[in-house]
Design a protein around this motif. Structure first.
Motif, short mmCIF file in Angstrom:
data_model
loop_
_atom_site.label_atom_id
_atom_site.label_comp_id
_atom_site.label_asym_id
_atom_site.label_seq_id
_atom_site.Cartn_x
_atom_site.Cartn_y
_atom_site.Cartn_z
N LEU A 1 80.66 87.56 11.36
CA LEU A 1 81.61 86.85 10.85
C LEU A 1 81.89 87.14 9.46
O LEU A 1 81.04 86.62 8.83
CB LEU A 1 82.11 85.52 11.33
CG LEU A 1 83.37 84.77 10.64
CD1 LEU A 1 84.74 85.60 11.18
CD2 LEU A 1 83.22 83.34 11.37
N VAL A 2 82.81 87.85 8.86
CA VAL A 2 83.11 87.95 7.43
C VAL A 2 84.22 87.29 7.07
O VAL A 2 85.33 87.55 7.53
CB VAL A 2 82.98 89.56 6.92
CG1 VAL A 2 83.11 89.59 5.42
CG2 VAL A 2 81.98 90.28 7.50
N ILE A 3 83.95 86.43 5.96
CA ILE A 3 85.01 85.58 5.63
C ILE A 3 85.49 85.96 4.29
O ILE A 3 84.84 85.82 3.28
CB ILE A 3 84.95 84.05 5.58
CG1 ILE A 3 84.76 83.63 7.18
CG2 ILE A 3 86.09 83.22 5.14
CD1 ILE A 3 83.94 82.14 7.15
N ASN B 1 86.71 102.69 15.86
CA ASN B 1 86.66 101.26 16.83
C ASN B 1 87.25 100.14 15.99
O ASN B 1 86.72 98.88 16.40
CB ASN B 1 85.19 101.26 17.18
CG ASN B 1 84.95 102.16 18.21
OD1 ASN B 1 85.61 102.94 18.69
ND2 ASN B 1 83.77 102.37 18.94
N LEU B 2 88.01 100.37 15.07
CA LEU B 2 88.71 99.15 14.31
C LEU B 2 90.11 98.77 15.12
O LEU B 2 90.84 99.69 15.12
CB LEU B 2 88.73 99.45 12.91
CG LEU B 2 89.20 98.22 11.97
CD1 LEU B 2 87.79 97.52 11.67
CD2 LEU B 2 89.47 98.70 10.59
N VAL B 3 90.08 97.53 15.26
CA VAL B 3 91.49 97.07 15.82
C VAL B 3 92.17 96.18 14.57
O VAL B 3 91.39 95.31 13.89
CB VAL B 3 91.40 96.02 17.10
CG1 VAL B 3 92.64 95.72 17.46
CG2 VAL B 3 90.55 96.85 17.90
N CYS C 1 79.55 93.30 17.06
CA CYS C 1 81.05 93.14 16.84
C CYS C 1 81.01 92.69 15.32
O CYS C 1 80.16 91.79 15.06
CB CYS C 1 81.72 92.04 17.59
SG CYS C 1 82.02 92.67 19.45
N VAL C 2 82.03 92.84 14.41
CA VAL C 2 82.52 92.53 13.25
C VAL C 2 83.66 92.08 13.08
O VAL C 2 84.53 92.71 13.46
CB VAL C 2 82.09 93.48 12.35
CG1 VAL C 2 82.39 93.05 10.77
CG2 VAL C 2 80.56 94.02 12.13
N VAL C 3 83.91 90.55 12.97
CA VAL C 3 85.32 90.38 12.78
C VAL C 3 85.37 89.84 11.15
O VAL C 3 84.49 88.89 10.48
CB VAL C 3 85.45 88.81 13.59
CG1 VAL C 3 86.76 88.35 13.20
CG2 VAL C 3 85.17 89.33 14.99
N TYR C 4 86.59 90.37 10.71
CA TYR C 4 86.76 90.03 9.15
C TYR C 4 88.18 89.47 9.26
O TYR C 4 89.12 89.80 9.84
CB TYR C 4 86.94 91.21 8.19
CG TYR C 4 87.53 91.16 6.99
CD1 TYR C 4 86.79 90.56 6.04
CD2 TYR C 4 88.78 91.37 6.79
CE1 TYR C 4 87.34 90.25 4.74
CE2 TYR C 4 89.17 91.22 5.41
CZ TYR C 4 88.48 90.69 4.32
OH TYR C 4 89.32 90.18 3.34
N LEU D 1 90.70 91.81 11.24
CA LEU D 1 90.18 93.03 11.68
C LEU D 1 89.04 93.00 12.58
O LEU D 1 88.24 92.12 12.41
CB LEU D 1 89.90 94.07 10.55
CG LEU D 1 90.69 94.21 9.40
CD1 LEU D 1 89.84 94.95 8.41
CD2 LEU D 1 91.84 94.82 9.70
N VAL D 2 88.90 93.65 13.55
CA VAL D 2 87.83 93.37 14.67
C VAL D 2 87.16 95.02 14.79
O VAL D 2 87.95 95.69 15.14
CB VAL D 2 87.94 92.80 15.86
CG1 VAL D 2 86.91 92.84 16.73
CG2 VAL D 2 88.61 91.21 15.54
N TRP D 3 85.86 94.94 14.57
CA TRP D 3 85.19 96.34 14.91
C TRP D 3 84.16 96.11 15.93
O TRP D 3 83.39 95.06 15.93
CB TRP D 3 84.45 96.89 13.56
CG TRP D 3 83.50 98.03 13.91
CD1 TRP D 3 84.02 99.29 14.04
CD2 TRP D 3 82.20 98.00 14.03
NE1 TRP D 3 82.97 100.03 14.28
CE2 TRP D 3 81.67 99.48 14.33
CE3 TRP D 3 81.14 97.18 14.29
CZ2 TRP D 3 80.57 99.69 14.69
CZ3 TRP D 3 79.86 97.47 14.86
CH2 TRP D 3 79.64 98.62 14.95
N THR D 4 84.07 96.82 16.85
CA THR D 4 83.14 96.86 18.15
C THR D 4 82.14 98.25 18.08
O THR D 4 82.98 99.36 17.81
CB THR D 4 83.85 96.63 19.27
OG1 THR D 4 84.77 97.71 19.55
CG2 THR D 4 84.49 95.25 19.31
N SER D 5 80.91 98.10 18.32
CA SER D 5 80.13 99.33 18.48
C SER D 5 80.34 99.73 19.84
O SER D 5 81.10 99.33 20.82
CB SER D 5 78.64 98.75 18.38
OG SER D 5 78.19 97.96 19.61
N GLU D 6 79.80 101.18 19.98
CA GLU D 6 80.17 101.94 21.17
C GLU D 6 79.60 101.18 22.29
O GLU D 6 79.83 101.11 23.51
CB GLU D 6 79.80 103.36 21.07
CG GLU D 6 80.61 104.11 20.10
CD GLU D 6 80.22 105.61 20.08
OE1 GLU D 6 79.12 106.15 20.85
OE2 GLU D 6 80.77 106.23 18.99
#
Length: 380
Positions: free
Chosen positions: A57-59, A86-88, A264-267, A300-305
């Motif tokens: 989680l990146v704030i 893979n970025l939403v 998963c990376v959530v920003y 933004l949410v990124w997920t790995s393959e």
């Protein structure tokens, strides 16, 4: 004509009321460890025990969506994020607060504007992840100030405030957080399920101090005078700070990808900013009556393959919900639990962006008296 309240708007009643509220909050905050003692989420992990997972989680700080290239801004402020397949990008996201000390605790907890006073009795998502068997870490490029952000950081197995012992004049870049992230992701032998929070300094004023020379794309950008006449220089500096955030998020995603996790990376940003955008000539944030610029934030949410392969239903829901209205502080807690497969009675699928049951909630703003005001009535 705006409505006038005796308690809120008439001197000296408003001053007396604010003083009483401030004292009550100070006492309640200082007593937090007692009032939250024994709290538990009764959280449990549901993903495969042998799955190597990392949730980051990146704030962000003071980053408004309007100046992100991935949101259609007319400047290329996010060229690296624009290349991530893979970025939403969530298009309609409003924060529930325009100040850090309220917004960030709501991001980290099950508390929202509608039940904010529950914060004195509950712990954060870090405790939920601890209970589910995750190794947890909290790294901040802001200074501790004995607020709920600090209290929640204390819940992590490892917490570091980079500036804690640095001189007040120290200008430490957010990129230093990458070193701490690398250490956590490299330690999979001790625990191969990890949850990391990175709290950045992002786009906080003075914007010119927030980025290195390699992120200096728009000039002139050295702010010597604050004012409407100097707006373009201020916007140039602000946009450069977003370029730096783009570089930071690219590095974080690269670390997560290369470390081999189902990740998963959530920003998201805590709140936005006014930069003399219209005839009102508003500047900065934290005003009693928020503008749209102060509340419209990126999410933004990124997920790995590998995450997409292991959890196709959650991945599909993330993409399906991209254009629905979102209250940022409300959804992050529930979305992260959904992504990581951590169950608790406090988790609500209706507030999780990775659930097909997500339902756009009525959005509220937490005012100075900690009252939940429907955002439709904020007047922005």
């Amino acid at each position: 004509v705006p409505k006038c309240s005796f308690i809120n708007d008439i001197y000296p009643a408003n001053v007396t009321d604010n003083l009483i509220i401030a004292i009550q909050r100070t006492v309640a905050t200082n007593n937090y460890y007692n009032t939250s003692h024994g709290f538990t989420f009764n959280a449990k992990a549901t993903h495969q025990a042998n799955e190597k997972e990392a949730y980051i989680l990146v704030i962000g700080e003071t980053a408004r969506a309007d100046n992100f290239g991935v949101y259609g801004y007319n400047r290329p402020t996010t060229p690296l994020l624009a290349q991530e397949e893979n970025l939403v990008t969530y298009t309609d996201v409003l924060s529930q607060a325009n100040v850090t000390h309220k917004s960030v605790p709501m991001i980290l907890s099950a508390v929202s504007a509608e039940n904010f006073d529950d914060i004195y009795h509950q712990k954060s998502i870090i405790t939920a992840m601890n209970e589910a068997g995750f190794a947890t870490a909290f790294f901040s490029n802001q200074r501790p100030n004995r607020s709920f952000i600090d209290f929640f950081a204390d819940e992590a197995h490892r917490s570091v405030f980079v500036k804690q012992n640095a001189p007040s004049s120290a200008n430490i870049p957010d990129s230093q957080l990458i070193d701490y992230l690398k250490e956590e992701l490299a330690d999979s032998a001790r625990c191969h399920k990890r949850f990391v929070v990175l709290h950045t300094y992002g786009s906080h004023f003075n914007y010119s101090d927030r980025y290195p020379d390699e992120a200096r794309r728009f000039t002139p950008d050295r702010i010597t005078t604050i004012g409407y006449k100097n707006r373009q220089t201020m916007v140039n500096a602000y946009d450069n700070s977003i370029v730096n955030t783009d570089m930071l998020l690219h590095s974080i995603i690269s670390e997560a990808r290369n470390a081999g996790y189902s990740a998963c990376v959530v920003y998201l940003s805590d709140h936005g900013e006014d930069i003399y955008d219209d005839d009102r000539r508003l500047y900065m944030h934290a005003s009693p009556s928020p503008s749209y610029y102060q509340l419209h934030v990126p999410l933004l949410v990124w997920t790995s393959e590998s995450y997409e392969q292991n959890h196709p239903a959650e991945h599909a829901a993330l993409r399906a919900n991209f254009n629905k209205p979102v209250a940022s502080n409300l959804v992050v807690f529930h979305t992260l639990l959904g992504l990581s497969g951590v169950t608790t009675p406090y988790a609500k699928n209706a507030f999780s962006l990775c659930s097909p049951a997500y339902s756009s909630p009525k959005r509220f703003y937490l005012n100075d008296h900690n009252e939940a005001i429907p955002q439709a009535e904020c007047g922005f």
